[in-house]
Write a protein that holds these residues in place. Structure first.
Motif, short mmCIF file in Angstrom:
data_model
loop_
_atom_site.label_atom_id
_atom_site.label_comp_id
_atom_site.label_asym_id
_atom_site.label_seq_id
_atom_site.Cartn_x
_atom_site.Cartn_y
_atom_site.Cartn_z
N VAL A 145 0.85 -1.21 0.00
CA VAL A 145 0.00 0.00 0.00
C VAL A 145 0.88 1.24 0.00
O VAL A 145 0.67 2.18 -0.79
CB VAL A 145 -0.92 0.00 1.24
N PHE A 146 1.86 1.22 0.86
CA PHE A 146 2.72 2.40 0.96
C PHE A 146 3.44 2.67 -0.35
O PHE A 146 3.48 3.80 -0.85
CB PHE A 146 3.73 2.19 2.09
N ALA A 163 1.05 3.99 -2.92
CA ALA A 163 0.74 5.40 -2.67
C ALA A 163 1.91 6.28 -3.10
O ALA A 163 1.73 7.35 -3.68
CB ALA A 163 0.42 5.60 -1.19
N GLY A 164 3.10 5.79 -2.81
CA GLY A 164 4.27 6.56 -3.19
C GLY A 164 4.38 6.73 -4.69
O GLY A 164 4.64 7.82 -5.19
N LEU A 175 2.08 6.74 -6.78
CA LEU A 175 1.03 7.61 -7.29
C LEU A 175 1.33 9.07 -7.00
O LEU A 175 0.94 9.96 -7.76
CB LEU A 175 -0.29 7.21 -6.63
N SER A 176 2.01 9.31 -5.90
CA SER A 176 2.11 10.71 -5.49
C SER A 176 3.42 11.37 -5.93
O SER A 176 3.61 12.53 -5.66
CB SER A 176 2.00 10.80 -3.97
N ARG A 179 12.29 8.38 -7.85
CA ARG A 179 11.51 7.99 -6.68
C ARG A 179 10.47 6.95 -7.05
O ARG A 179 10.17 6.04 -6.28
CB ARG A 179 10.85 9.21 -6.06
N TYR A 232 9.83 3.54 -5.26
CA TYR A 232 8.58 3.03 -4.69
C TYR A 232 8.17 1.72 -5.34
O TYR A 232 7.58 0.85 -4.69
CB TYR A 232 7.47 4.07 -4.84
N LEU A 266 -2.11 -1.62 -10.90
CA LEU A 266 -2.87 -0.57 -11.56
C LEU A 266 -2.27 0.80 -11.25
O LEU A 266 -2.09 1.65 -12.13
CB LEU A 266 -4.31 -0.65 -11.05
N ILE A 275 -0.82 3.60 -13.69
CA ILE A 275 -1.27 4.99 -13.81
C ILE A 275 -0.10 5.95 -13.68
O ILE A 275 0.07 6.88 -14.48
CB ILE A 275 -2.33 5.29 -12.73
#
Lengths: 539, 114, 170, 92, 134, 966
Positions: free
Chosen positions: A294-295, A298-299, A301-302, A308, A312, A452, A456
């Protein structure tokens, strides 16, 4: 009966080569490079041979044991080559070859001592894969880490220094934990050889085992820090993004070393069905692994920075591996190993590629001028000289697409096969182990979602870079830079095509791993050669 | 002996942790040094406490393991001390390098906001 | 023969001392130890020669030296008790600690070193430095009563013998 | 006689340790850096004495090497510290 | 406590005395280090530890081992020699460092000016910043 | 043959991709030839497929997972294959004329062919996983096609949207297929098709259905995933014509038809698909009316028609499947032609905006006629193919809900009304006066650009007029492959008599015309630019905001669960170290009660010192680094003495040496750390947050310390296990040849550790050296230290060599230089005896290095190096080589690496001398230690040289380079 010297070669080759490289001056760059390259090639061949031996019944039980200094196993240090370690050695050698080749034109020329450090790094990694002794593992970890500190710092600039401050500090603390754990294990079991520890654990009374478990838990924290499990892996994206590309590619492998050790340790120590320690910590691994996924997702995606993002994605793959290990199912481990190889190749290729891609956005001269102004003497390598390869853009976009597909786990490359393998294993557990539970579903969903998310974010980056960028001139790429990336990607294609033999091999490797008793028999049963004719009394 | 040693290790380790969590790189360095003292001692006492029983087996005597200190932890500590020394040196140099190039001795290489 | 010795044994005294040190350390007096000690005693000074710009001391008057040492030992013991007494029983604020200047005439480096050793080993005095402008020793005295006495004592009882030992050329 | 020796050894140990303690106190309270350097040096010397006394107590010469090394090398860090205080750098 | 019982009395007594004396002196030296008011006085405390304290204990050790091992054990001399060679350097350098630090920091009360050998130059302040504390 | 069929397009794609960017005809020719060849192959296969045979081609790939490559062609697959290839061929021909001269044409054709190949793969897959693979490939290639005009923002956005949505669907499909495979026990299509009852009865049927439906619906642009399709119109028109008529969107439909035997026939099937389909067809057709972009209109109409097909499939009756297949074919034909017609208009007028276009019938009558016929087919006008399938649709809707519930029929009629309306809207561009001010002067397109449209329109008419003869067999074959024999009764005729479906058609036609007129008159259809009533239903907006929200959520998550700050990371590590054992370990170790009698007061006194120093260091380290260093040194002394006390003289020696060297090292480093001055009023006001942080850290430190203390105590009071150490104690002398067991362990038993350990040392030294070569000192520390600049100091102006030779360092220098040989002897001493008594290569090396460093301290770098060339790199290299070579020597005797041997020399006078190989190994250790220590310290020391050479006001860029270490 002669010892199988081949087993120790992956450690000795880089060591000797590194020792020879240390006194050479930077002026003899070509010679240094050639030496280094020869050593890596040698390691590649050795790894291939070892793999062949491990799989062709050259050793009893298909496990090769090498008793360093000729002391029988729980007393001396035993190196163990089985299918898995041989495969990891091969992976290391392949990646090293790619990274080294990539570094030929630019990165190995800046600064000093790239080559010896690189060789020592390989020595550490290979040693960590081979050794079957807890403290020896620590020492090889340190070799690996120390070399990686040096390599992360390679190409002195502010970002690298900042990143390595973190990297070093975190890893030093992890090393202390490693020592604490090792000490506790020794204090409770009285031995350091992994197989011996496993053996002794099985006879320990439940009351005695608390301290041992504490030791293993602390020890595991050290590996998990290396493997970047949430919340221990925050250092990773920063470090990956800061390190020079060939080094970053090698770092990818180093995270996998953490996962590898966890896998080995857990299956050996707590893989038994019975005993007071059976099943210890598996849940923690699964849930920790899933949190890591999950982390990492999220990384991905952000973040906007490719480095980086690669970091991730390494975290995601690490999390997946840890969860797979913790799930504790042999067929899943098989698929997980396949995933390990595939994701390592993919992320490494991506990290190498990033630098090339960056040349689209900011053509070399500009970036050079910029950094020169800011930090007068940073080790920014020269622009590549000479002619670049043709169709650079096509190569870059194709390679990027391949990386993106592999990292996201989309067909038709190895990423998909790995994912499919894991799902299949999750859904169709071996006979007797029951149906898939909520944990399995969650894991599966997380892996899908992570893929996924990776897609993205890769898409966003790719579109922005390849489609939306104002292109001034096509970037100039050297063959020596293009070739390694291509090779890594082609390997991944080969992995897809040859998935069957690979899966079969991995299945055998996983079966080995799930039979801790076999290790105990082989490692502890390997006799030392009868002593050299005289080992006299000392004066 | 045992209680004193345990407490000593604990205190040194605790002081090390406190320093480790501080923002300045030198503090972290000092913390690492203290922690490695504690860890070295910890490994060392894993062979239990022995007074006046150094693990020497002089020629002419039959060594009796039950009256000699455990040599293995000692060897491990030796290695750990050496590696600790090396990493201290490395961290120190990185620290001064970072101080020079980033202009701050904060561990993150930049002063925190506010 | 002499040339040979000068060539291979240029630092005979030091070599002997080193060999003795080796034997003492090993607490052995067998052939192997002596041989090894001799080899080391000869080789080590040769190896470090370049880092010894002053060479090694040459001492002339061993008897004077012995006398000096004996005197110094007594002095050390005496001052030791003095200092202990002061630490234990005196009012520390009234102790008159001062720097004093002692004009020096000894020039030989080893002589100076010896002097500093003796002074520093004597509790209650600490050698600070040689003030360059007038070649005076700056000395810190723990409990100073009479500056003149100190200067006199040092000049007469320490410096003079040392000059005899180190600076008198035959 | 043996008891006398034992007692005196114990006394010596206590004394040396208390002396170390006092040095440590000076080390802690300072106030100036050179005070602390001096205290550290004295601490080393006291440590050497401790090694010697322990050697007598246990009747073994193993401790002697440590004492030799402290005597020979212990001063190096003190010299370095003093030079640092004096010159701001220890190797120019 | 292996060696103690077989020590002959002729050795035990002096060894004991030397030990007691040496240890006491060492303690007094440390006491001086702690209790004396200024650095320049304090520096004289440890001197006795080094010379007399160490000397006594070394002698005790020599005697003790000579007696127990029934052979001449004098290698403690080495320690003494090394101490003789290193202690002066240490005190010299610390002393000098202290003097110059105090002069630079213009600490009038520290005692560096006692005896008038060293004086604090006041006008130097102009222009140069006072040195930082390290 | 099937393999070739699938591979051909990919091969063509590869060839086209390799052609130079400037070529135009060649890629088109390649593409055309390849497609034609494939088409011929496919048509040829009808001979066997038409007889109900199923063609297979099977390759083993991963049999362990039931994953083989299976190509399987049955009737349904054949129909789709021909559709894909046939329309593909026409589109390629069309594209040849459509693509502009500026576009990189080879890439276009390459993508097209790749897409075609993927599509064929989907259609021909005989394995579900393989199907998913090709499914995702179509997503990827369609992404490339939609984003072909990559410089356009809308193309990029559309491509991303389409890709994301269809890929999400694809992943769902994957999950669904995996579960399906689990239920059936095989991923093989035949097996799956045969296991319908088993699947429908399984507990996981619903999840399979939902997942598969998600995949299919998103691909087929069904509500609520329909929004991507209109945005995909940013692609070049041939792409739209291909993707949205016969291929991409039909993949979803294909999948539903394919799995119809397995999954259909349950209420869930009907409700899920039916609801989605009905919503889609109504929304799609309604939206289509109000589009101003001709392609937009077609896009929504496509959505609506796909909805129609999905509704048909949802009904679940065999007849509806036939209708669905039939409409799929029909829709492909007329929609492709319409897209191409729009493309022609766009190409020739430069715009597709229906608000501008007017009276094109005058400028391009022929094209207009074609478009009008095709749109009539779309509207369901009789005698055209669209009418037939729509008729079938109407009749099927009546089957739903029995005789009372007519909602489906109402919906169908409404959709018919809307579709007539938008068809009218579409053809309105051909009527009226010719618009002026068009970007280009409209005229007829080139002959061959119109040809594909002509073909398709002719097909519309042929099928519309004589359906049975034109497509009857094909439809039957296709339907049979889905439904199995016997087929339900149906008749492909234009006239079924007056029945309800016909009434519905009529009503729809009439209503549509009326609706259009009303809209045009009263609702200002020709001017409005947003959809009435439903304009809020903006899927694209929702998509974008979802993605944005996702990114923000991710950033938020990252912010709260991650950190980039080292302090927090270390905190987490420490907390984990304390907490994890407490949380995970069961049973927790028991802590025995503290026994005060076990307290050794003397030892306690020692550690009071150690602990006080440690705590003091912790307290002082921020502003008084030197003090902290000294205090840490205090702890070091105590540690060293503890080792000594507890029977580990080797450790004590090593600790002592390391302590010294570390102190020197840190002092060398401290020079380059400018002092931290405690800010004035430091203690005056400390914000509560700081206190809180300190309290937190303090608590963690306390917990960590207590934890370790507890672990130590628990261990020390537990019974030691039998350890492997006894072995060492017993064998060290007899077999290791040394009395000092620790040393024997280091150089023999565990020599391998030591080898790696000296490697670590070497690595660190190299790193430090490399780092320091480029070292930039902090600006505040560039100038020489204040101590040296001070007037107070008489030595300020002297060089280090002068100071040592005649200056204030003279007397100390005499001592220190005199000590050098003694230190050398001591080093040799410790080295030689290491094997039997405390000592060894490591300690000896450190002593040696210290001896040299002392010389550096006395006389400065320049002086020492003018007298002595040290070459530390060589020491390191030789050291490693010696250690390693010693180990390798064992190979010569046939023993494993590092096996120790002892040489026995019988010398005259000296007697027998044993030289163990471990001794040589130790020599290597010695060399490495000397080399590394010297390299590190000297590299640091050299920095001072640079600053001395720099002018007082030196800036970063003027600092001279480091001197090479020789």
């Amino acid at each position: 009966m002669t010892p199988h010297h081949l087993i120790i070669l992956p450690v000795l080759l880089p060591l000797l080569c590194g020792a020879a490289l240390v006194p050479l001056t930077q002026a003899r760059h070509r010679f240094k490079f050639a030496l280094s390259y020869a050593s890596v090639l040698g390691q590649l061949i050795t790894a291939c041979l070892l793999m062949a031996q491990a799989d062709n019944g050259a050793w009893p039980g298909d496990i090769g044991v090498y008793l360093a200094a000729n002391w029988a196993a729980p007393f001396g240090i035993a190196l163990v080559a089985d299918r898995l370690s041989a495969l990891m050695l091969l992976l290391t050698a392949v990646l090293a070859l790619a990274a080294l080749h990539y570094a030929m034109q630019r990165w190995s020329r800046i600064g000093v001592h790239f080559h010896p450090l690189f060789q020592f790094l390989l020595m550490g990694i290979n040693g960590a894969f081979l050794t079957h002794d807890l403290f020896n593992l620590f020492v090889f970890f340190e070799v690996m880490l120390a070399a990686s500190y040096g390599l992360v710092l390679h190409g002195y600039n502010a970002e690298r220094l900042r990143a390595s401050m973190q990297y070093i500090a975190v890893n030093l603390v992890a090393a202390l934990m490693f020592l604490l754990g090792t000490a506790l294990i020794y204090a409770t079991t009285g031995t350091l050889n992994l197989a011996d520890v496993a053996l002794r654990i099985s006879t320990m009374a439940p009351g005695e085992i608390g301290l041992l478990k504490t030791g293993v838990a602390v020890l595991a924290l050290a590996f998990l820090t290396k493997a970047a499990m949430w919340p221990l892996g925050f250092w990773l994206p920063t470090t990956y993004a800061a390190a020079s590309p060939p080094v970053a590619a090698m770092l990818v492998l180093m995270t996998k070393v953490g996962a590898y050790v966890i896998l080995r340790l857990w299956l050996l120590l707590f893989g038994d069905e019975e005993g007071a320690a059976a099943g210890f910590g598996y849940d923690a691994l699964v849930w920790g692994g899933m949190a890591t996924i999950v982390f990492g997702a999220a990384g991905m995606l952000s973040t906007d920075s490719a480095g980086r993002m690669a970091g991730y994605s390494a975290i995601v793959s690490s999390g997946t591996l840890l969860a797979v290990i913790g799930y504790g199912q042999p067929s899943l481990v098989t698929a997980g190993l396949y995933y390990l190889i595939g994701s390592t190749l993919a992320v490494a290729a991506f990290l190498l590629l990033i630098e090339l891609i960056d040349r689209i956005r900011t053509p070399g001269a500009a970036i050079l001028a910029l950094t020169m102004e800011a930090w007068a003497v940073e080790d920014t390598p020269d622009e590549p000289r000479g002619k670049g390869v043709p169709a650079a853009m096509a190569f870059l976009s194709l390679a990027f697409a391949a990386c993106a597909l592999m990292i996201a786990g989309l067909p038709p490359l190895s990423g998909f096969v790995a994912k499919f393998g894991m799902f299949h294993a999750l859904l169709n557990p071996e006979a007797g182990s029951g149906a898939i539970g909520p944990t399995g579903w969650t894991l599966m969903a997380l892996i899908i979602v992570a893929g996924l998310v990776a897609l993205i974010s890769m898409l966003r980056y790719g579109v922005r870079t390849f489609w939306a960028a104002e292109m001034v001139t096509p970037p100039k790429l050297q063959l020596s830079e293009v070739a390694p990336v291509s090779v890594l990607l082609l390997l991944s294609v080969a992995m897809t095509v040859q998935a069957r033999p690979l899966f079969d091999y991995l299945g055998r490797a996983s079966a080995d791993l799930h039979d801790p008793g076999k290790y105990a028999r082989r490692v502890l049963g390997e006799p030392a050669l009868p002593g050299p004719t005289s080992r006299p009394e000392a004066p | 002996m045992e209680a004193v040693l345990s407490l000593a290790i604990g205190i040194v380790f605790g002081a090390g942790i406190w320093l480790l969590l501080r923002p300045r790189s030198f503090q972290v360095l000092a913390g690492l040094m203290l922690m490695s003292y504690a860890v070295n001692l910890f490994i060392f006492v894993m062979g239990r406490v022995w007074l006046d029983r150094p693990p020497f087996t002089p020629a002419g005597t039959v060594p009796d393991p039950s009256v000699l200190a455990d040599p293995l932890p000692q060897a491990l500590v030796l290695t750990a001390i050496v590696i600790g020394f090396a990493t201290t040196a490395l961290y120190l140099v990185v620290m001064i390098g970072a101080r020079g190039i980033t202009g701050t001795d904060h561990v993150d290489g930049e002063e925190p906001e506010t | 023969m002499k040339g040979l010795i000068r060539r291979w044994l240029p630092h005979l005294v030091v070599s002997t001392v080193l060999c003795a040190l080796w034997l003492l350390l090993n607490q052995a007096f067998d052939a192997a130890s002596i041989l090894l000690g001799a080899v080391l005693g000869i080789a080590v000074p040769l190896l470090v020669e370049r880092l010894q710009p002053l060479g090694y001391p040459r001492m002339r008057a061993p008897l004077t030296l012995l006398r000096l040492l004996r005197m110094a030992t007594v002095e050390i013991a005496r001052s030791c008790f003095n200092v202990s007494r002061i630490i234990l029983f005196s009012d520390h604020r009234t102790v008159n600690s001062q720097f004093i200047r002692v004009p020096l005439s000894i020039r030989d480096p080893y002589g100076l070193a010896m002097l500093s050793c003796l002074l520093n080993m004597t509790p209650g005095t600490v050698w600070v430095e040689i003030l360059p402008e007038r070649y005076e020793l700056s000395l810190h005295v723990f409990d100073l009563h009479d500056e003149g006495w100190w200067i006199n004592t040092i000049k007469m009882r320490y410096e003079q013998p040392l000059i005899d030992i180190f600076e008198t050329h035959p | 006689m043996a008891t006398l020796l034992e007692l005196s050894i114990a006394y010596a140990l206590v004394c040396v340790l208390v002396a170390m303690m006092l040095c440590a106190l000076r080390l802690l309270i300072g106030p100036s850096a050179h005070d602390r350097v001096l205290a550290l040096d004295t601490l080393w010397i006291a440590g050497m004495l401790l090694a010697l006394v322990l050697g007598i107590r246990f009747g073994t010469q193993v401790y002697f090497e440590v004492a030799v090394l402290i005597a020979l090398i212990g001063f190096v860090s003190t010299v370095a510290l003093a030079k640092f205080l004096m010159r701001g750098e220890i190797i120019e | 406590m292996s060696g103690i019982p077989d020590l002959p009395a002729w050795a035990a007594l002096p060894v004991s005395l030397l030990l007691i004396l040496g240890a006491t002196i060492a303690l007094i030296g440390a006491l001086g280090l702690l209790r004396l008011p200024t650095f320049y006085k304090r520096i004289h405390g440890p001197a006795i530890t080094i010379t007399f304290g160490a000397g006594c204990i070394l002698l005790a050790s020599m005697l003790y081992f000579t007696a127990t091992q029934a052979r001449l054990v004098i290698h403690e001399v080495i320690i003494a020699v090394f101490l003789l060679m290193t202690a002066p350097v240490v005190s010299m350098l610390i002393m000098r460092a202290a003097v110059y630090r105090d002069l630079r920091a213009r600490k009038h009360k520290a005692g560096a000016t006692a005896g008038g050998v060293y004086t604090i130059v006041e006008e130097e302040t102009a222009g140069s910043t006072p040195p930082g504390k390290r | 043959m099937l393999t070739l069929l699938v591979l051909l397009p990919f091969i063509g794609a590869l060839i086209a991709a390799c052609l130079p960017n400037s070529s135009r005809d060649r890629p088109a020719a390649v593409a055309g030839a390849v497609t034609l060849a494939a088409l011929v192959l496919a048509i040829h296969a009808f001979g066997r497929v038409g007889e109900g045979e199923v063609l297979y081609q099977r390759y083993e790939w991963l049999p362990g997972f039931g994953l083989d490559l299976v190509l399987r062609m049955d009737g349904l697959a054949w129909v789709f294959t021909v559709m894909v290839l046939g329309i593909g061929l026409l589109v390629l021909l069309y594209a040849r004329y459509y693509m502009s001269r500026r576009d990189p044409v080879p890439r276009f054709f390459s993508y097209m062919l790749a897409f075609m190949g993927s599509m064929l793969g989907v259609v021909l897959s005989g394995n579900l996983i393989q199907l998913v693979v090709f499914w995702e490939l179509t997503s990827v290639t369609s992404f490339l096609l939609i984003g072909y005009w990559q410089h356009r923002n809308d193309a990029r956005r559309g491509a991303r949207m389409a890709f994301t949505v269809t890929t999400i669907g694809g992943l769902c499909l994957l999950a669904g297929v995996l579960i399906l495979g689990h239920i059936v026990g095989s991923y093989d299509l035949d097996a799956v098709l045969a296991a319908g009852d088993q699947v429908r009865a399984h507990d996981w049927y619903r999840s399979v259905l939902v997942l598969v439906a998600l995949g299919a619906l998103s691909k087929s642009a069904q509500f609520p995933f329909h929004f991507w399709l209109p945005h995909a119109m940013a692609a070049p028109t041939p792409v739209s014509a291909y993707l949205h008529s016969a291929t991409m969107v039909k993949a979803g439909v294909f999948l539903l038809i394919r799995l119809w035997p397995t999954l259909s026939g349950t209420p869930e099937w009907t409700w899920i698909l039916g609801a989605a389909g009905v919503c889609t067809l109504l929304i799609g057709s309604f939206f289509a009316i109000f589009q101003n972009d001709m392609k937009g209109l077609l896009a929504y109409s496509t959505i609506s028609h796909l909805g129609l097909i999905v509704v048909l499939l949802s009904i679940g009756s065999p007849l509806s499947v036939v209708a669905a297949i039939f409409h799929t074919m029909n829709h492909a034909v007329f929609k492709a032609s319409l897209f191409m017609a729009v493309g022609i208009i766009d190409h020739e007028t430069g715009t597709r905006d229906m608000l501008e276009l007017r009276g094109l019938g005058r400028a391009m009558p022929y094209t207009a006629a074609l478009a009008i016929v095709a749109s009539a087919a779309m509207a369901g006008v009789p005698l055209l193919n669209g009418f037939l399938s729509k008729e079938m649709f109407f009749s099927e809707t009546m089957q739903v809900g029995g005789t009372e519930n007519w909602w489906m029929s109402y919906a169908a009629v409404a959709m018919g009304v809307f579709s007539v309306a938008y068809s009218l809207r579409f053809i309105s561009v051909f009527f009226g006066p010719l618009a002026k001010n068009l970007p280009q002067d409209p005229h007829e397109p080139p002959r061959w650009m119109r040809f594909p449209v002509e073909c398709l329109v002719v097909l519309c008419i042929v099928v519309g007029i004589m359906p049975e003869r034109a497509v009857g067999t094909v439809l039957a074959v296709a339907a049979q492959s889905v439904l199995g024999a016997p087929l339900p009764e149906y008749s492909l005729a234009i006239w079924h008599g007056f029945n309800l479906p016909l009434m519905m058609s009529a009503a729809a036609l009439a209503g549509g015309v009326l609706f259009y007129v009303v809209l045009r008159r009263y609702a200002g259809l020709a001017e409005r630019d947003e959809v009435p009533v439903l304009y809020r239903l903006n899927g694209a907006q929702a998509y974008e905001s979802t993605l944005l929200a996702l990114s923000q959520a991710a950033a938020w998550l990252l912010h709260w669960t991650g950190t980039r700050r080292l302090q927090l990371q270390l905190l987490v590590l420490m907390v984990a170290m304390v907490a994890v054992p407490l949380l995970v370990v069961r049973p927790l170790p028991v802590l025995p009660a503290l026994r005060l009698s076990a307290l050794d007061p003397l030892f306690a006194l020692l550690w009071v010192i150690g602990a006080a120093c440690a705590v003091g260091a912790a307290w002082q380290a921020k502003y008084h680094r030197l003090v902290a260093l000294i205090l840490v040194g205090g702890t070091g002394v105590v540690t060293s003495l503890t080792f000594l006390w507890m029977s580990a003289p080797d450790l004590a020696l090593t600790q002592l040496m390391v302590e010294t060297v570390t102190t020197v090292l840190i002092l060398l480093g401290l020079r380059w750390l400018p002092p931290r001055l405690a800010p004035a009023g430091l203690a005056a006001h400390i914000p509560p947050s700081t206190w809180l942080r300190r309290a937190r850290d303090g608590a963690v430190a306390l917990a960590g310390g207590l934890g370790l203390a507890a672990a130590t105590y628990a261990l020390l009071s537990s019974k030691p296990p039998p350890t492997i150490s006894d072995f060492y104690l017993e064998r060290a002398l007899t077999e290791g040849g040394g009395a000092n067991v620790v040393n024997v362990l280091l150089v023999d038993f565990r020599g391998f550790d030591t080898l790696a350990e000296i490697t670590v040392l070497s690595i660190v030294a190299l790193t430090v050296y490399a780092l320091l070569r480029r070292f930039r000192p902090a600006p505040e520390s560039v100038a020489i230290p204040v101590q040296q600049a001070s007037d107070v100091d008489p030595a300020a102006t002297e060089s280090p060599a002068q100071q040592a030779g005649s200056g204030y360092l003279m007397v100390p220098a005499i001592y220190l230089r005199f000590l050098l040989p003694f230190m050398g002897i001591i080093a040799v001493y410790f080295f030689m005896r290491g094997h039997n008594l405390p000592g060894g290569g490591f300690v000896a090396g450190l002593i040696f290095a210290t001896a040299l460093i002392v010389q550096y301290m006395v006389a400065g770098t320049d002086w020492v190096e003018s007298k002595l060339r040290l070459r530390p790199h060589r020491w390191i290299g030789w050291g490693l080589a010696t250690a390693c070579g010693t180990g390798l020597g064992a190979w010569l005797f046939g023993y494993p690496f590092l096996t120790s041997h002892t040489a026995h020399l019988n010398l005259p006078l000296l007697g027998e001398i044993h030289i163990p190989s471990a001794f040589v190994f130790d020599l290597g250790v010695f060399l490495v230690v000397v080399g590394t220590t010297m390299l590190i310290l000297v590299a640091l020391a050299h920095q001072s040289l640079r600053s001395h050479r720099a002018a007082p006001g030196a800036t970063r860029s003027t600092i001279p380079p480091a001197k090479e270490i020789a």
